[in-house]
Design an enzyme around this catalytic site. Structure first.
Site, PDB file in Angstrom:
ATOM      1  N   TYR A 181    -103.113  39.184   5.307  1.00 12.28           N
ATOM      2  CA  TYR A 181    -102.356  39.482   4.079  1.00 12.28           C
ATOM      3  C   TYR A 181    -101.159  40.359   4.429  1.00 12.28           C
ATOM      4  O   TYR A 181    -101.061  41.507   3.992  1.00 12.28           O
ATOM      5  CB  TYR A 181    -103.276  40.161   3.064  1.00 12.28           C
ATOM      6  N   GLU A 203    -106.856  32.050   4.805  1.00 10.20           N
ATOM      7  CA  GLU A 203    -106.523  32.828   3.606  1.00 10.20           C
ATOM      8  C   GLU A 203    -105.153  33.447   3.793  1.00 10.20           C
ATOM      9  O   GLU A 203    -104.836  33.930   4.890  1.00 10.20           O
ATOM     10  CB  GLU A 203    -107.508  33.991   3.373  1.00 10.20           C
ATOM     11  N   ASP A 241    -115.646  40.777  -2.126  1.00  8.49           N
ATOM     12  CA  ASP A 241    -114.679  40.979  -3.198  1.00  8.49           C
ATOM     13  C   ASP A 241    -114.848  39.968  -4.330  1.00  8.49           C
ATOM     14  O   ASP A 241    -113.916  39.256  -4.680  1.00  8.49           O
ATOM     15  CB  ASP A 241    -113.281  40.874  -2.567  1.00  8.49           C
ATOM     16  N   GLU A 261    -115.231  37.061   7.680  1.00  9.71           N
ATOM     17  CA  GLU A 261    -114.769  38.398   8.027  1.00  9.71           C
ATOM     18  C   GLU A 261    -115.881  39.414   8.233  1.00  9.71           C
ATOM     19  O   GLU A 261    -115.899  40.467   7.579  1.00  9.71           O
ATOM     20  CB  GLU A 261    -113.822  38.938   6.949  1.00  9.71           C
TER      21      GLU A 261
END
Ligand code: GCB
Length: 647
Positions: free
Chosen positions: A505, A541, A208, A452
């Site tokens: 998230y 994160e 990303d 990840e």
């Protein structure tokens, strides 16, 4: 106080064993530094540039553009180095270019470098993304695969062939990512002629951030004597107030050489010295290297001067290289991260090398601004998400006491074909390049081998077991991690790491809009991971996008209010768990950054607590308040920085 002799011997033996492990690394990659025996010529500035727009991108090689001046091959434009080329022009085809681009620069080499054949001339590229081929005066001198690490070549013989000392450097760089590059990618040709023109292809990536390309870090020409210090490895330890610096020096260009190693403190006093290629320096009343906000004098660095003398039948050689050395230890228990035997709590950020116009190009004003912001924020650490950052940045971390989790470019390993032997061997090689480059930085306290990956895939078990073991073999002094997303039950890498790093998230990618689920979900997640692996955990994160200046209350997604409230909910759980096994929290992200275009990104990723131009959003103030409070609780703040922070 002196160490008892037996303890000194045991520690020295351990340190030597560790240095032996470093022997797995062949050859050095010392940062080029000027000294009485070394000169550095920086080649930053304007280069000439040409993108190879031919359909197969091979015209430059077919026509051997490197054999002549680039402007003789066709139209060229100015291009700054270091910088990504993507955002420099108004041409969308350059911004989104995939394939070979060509850079060229001419320079005059100092006459004494040419005359004096006892001088070694080395051309070094700090980094170029992704594949590079380098020519000097039309002669191929090196090539390199990988976008974030330095490479170099000896070029004295080639340059000396031309007695005028003129020198033309040509560098071709290709940003194409394949299933076996790191990070991986894939080129997809679109063959449906009813929808796409002939030759249409896209670069798929599984990460990303924008795939910026070009020569991203300085290109240098530097000298050493023919007999020279090729590499230095230091491993540090201490007992009471005696510091121990074990060192190993490797020499090239001489069969025998005398080595004198001196450790000098900040006042310029010699505090220890030794002779020979390896030894242990003992420092009485040691000043340890401490992280920012944990000590009144963080980031203390000694200078280790390595002086080589050698001779052959014709000449005597002297080489001097000075390495900054911070004396500190790192250890991990099942619930703690210890720096100098004291529990360390990471309150920091994830970053990107990313900014307007220069993309991923090294930029001193930006670097200094970012360090000022880190200090303003009360951040004591960052992760080099998702690739190795410039050495110049790590040097700043050493000096300012900012702790670093040093990450490889192993991001987006999602396709099963990227778990095969070709990819694995390349990943192992990149870990070697990374450890070779960064092993002596006191700020680097942990290696992260990947972010990840699709770690639930069957081959991931062998793949990550191997990469993690290799990294640990290369450097037994630092813990190794890999960054997991929330799938602890299936995660194939986690059993092998020293510290569990988790990205999630909640209320964003899952249960969007429902901040009320965060505390429950995070608590469950942590307990599951800790119960299963009995390792300390870092929240590596968490965050939410906020478009700067967009406000809605009660909060809705993409507003500054929503970003704030997500953080506040996470912080509730952090505060419960940090007395147990949570050893750190790293916000995603320090600043907004550019991504490829897509329906979930509004001109890039907006999870920064600062805008891309480094202005604070509301969340930055929440974090600043928190980090200074944490520092006040856990550290020993210097008087002048006592909370509330005065900066
Ligand atoms: C992640 C990735 C990071 C992304 C972030 C996001 O898990 O590690 O590269 O930018 O999420 O914002 O989606």
């Amino acid at each position: 106080m002196c160490l008892p002799v037996r303890e000194q011997v045991l520690r020295a033996l351990w340190l030597f064993a560790v240095l032996d492990a470093g022997l797995l690394l062949d050859g050095g990659m010392l940062y080029p530094r000027e000294s009485s025996s070394r000169e550095v010529k920086e080649l930053s500035g304007l280069w000439v540039f040409r993108a190879d727009r031919s359909p197969n991108r091979k015209q430059g090689f077919d026509e051997a553009w490197y054999k002549q001046r680039l402007e003789e091959t066709g139209p060229v434009i100015d291009m700054p180095v270091p910088a990504s080329y993507n955002d420099i022009t108004q041409d969308p085809a350059i911004r989104d270019f995939i394939g070979w681009v060509w850079y060229e620069r001419e320079l005059v080499v100092p006459a004494h470098w040419i005359r004096d054949e006892t001088i070694r001339l080395v051309l070094r590229v700090g980094s170029a993304h992704y594949n590079s081929v380098v020519w000097v005066n039309g002669v191929n001198v090196t090539q390199h695969e990988g976008g974030h690490l330095p490479f170099e070549a000896e070029v004295g013989d080639v340059i000396r062939k031309d007695p005028t000392g003129s020198c033309r450097i040509t560098i071709a760089v290709n940003n194409t990512l394949t299933l076996h590059t790191l990070p991986p990618g894939n080129i997809q040709y679109m063959n449906d002629r009813t929808r796409y023109p002939i030759g249409f292809f896209v670069q798929s990536i599984y990460f990303d951030f924008f795939n910026y390309a070009g020569i991203h870090r300085p290109v240098l020409l530097y000298t050493t004597p023919k007999a020279y210090v090729d590499d230095i490895t230091v491993v540090t330890d201490f007992s009471d107030n005696t510091g121990l610096v074990s060192y190993k020096v490797s020499v090239k260009g001489a069969v025998t050489a005398a080595l004198k190693v001196t450790l000098i403190d900040k006042q310029g006093h010699c505090v220890a010295s030794s002779n020979g290629p390896f030894g242990v320096l003992k420092v009485q009343d040691v000043n340890l290297w401490w992280p920012y906000l944990t000590h009144e004098n963080p980031g203390y660095l000694y200078s280790m001067e390595v002086r080589l003398s050698a001779a052959d039948e014709k000449t005597t050689y002297e080489d001097v290289y000075t390495l900054p050395v911070g004396i500190r230890t790192v250890n991990v228990t099942s619930t703690q991260f210890l720096i100098n035997n004291k529990p360390f709590y990471f309150h920091g950020v994830n970053k990107h090398e990313d900014s307007d116009i220069r993309g991923k190009g090294l930029d001193w004003p930006l670097i200094v601004k970012d360090f000022n912001l880190l200090k303003w924020l009360g951040a004591n650490s960052f992760r080099t998400s998702h690739y190795p950052y410039a050495e110049e940045i790590l040097q700043m971390c050493d000096r300012h006491g900012i702790v670093v989790i040093d990450e490889s470019p192993g991001v987006g390993i999602k396709d099963i074909r990227s778990f095969g032997n070709v990819s694995l061997n390349h990943h192992l090689f990149v870990m070697e390049e990374l450890v070779r480059r960064d092993k002596n930085h006191p700020s680097v306290v942990m290696w992260s081998v990947a972010n990840e990956p699709a770690s639930e895939m069957p081959p991931a078990d062998y793949y990550f077991k191997t990469v993690i073991k290799h990294t640990r073999d290369l450097d037994p002094t630092r813990p190794v991690t890999f960054i997991s997303s929330s799938n602890f039950a299936r995660d194939k890498g986690a059993p092998y790491v020293d510290v569990i790093c988790i990205n999630n998230y909640f209320s964003w990618y899952h249960d969007p809009g429902h901040v009320e689920v965060i505390t429950l979900q995070l608590n469950t997640e942590y307990d599951n991971w800790h119960e299963k692996y009995k390792r300390p955990i870092i929240q590596s994160e968490y965050g939410a996008d906020a478009v700067p200046g967009v406000h809605v209350d009660p909060p809705v997604m993409f507003t500054e209010e929503y970003q704030k409230v997500v953080l506040q909910n996470y912080h509730k759980v952090f505060d419960q768990k940090r007395s147990q096994y949570l050893i750190g929290e790293l916000i995603w992200n320090f600043a907004d950054f550019m991504t490829t275009q897509g329906v979930t990104r509004v001109v890039g990723n907006k999870k920064g607590i600062f805008t891309r131009q480094r202005q604070p959003k509301a969340a930055a103030f929440i974090l600043k308040e928190r980090y200074w409070r944490l520092a006040n609780e856990t550290g020993r703040l210097p008087l002048w920085t006592k909370y509330p922070c005065p900066l």
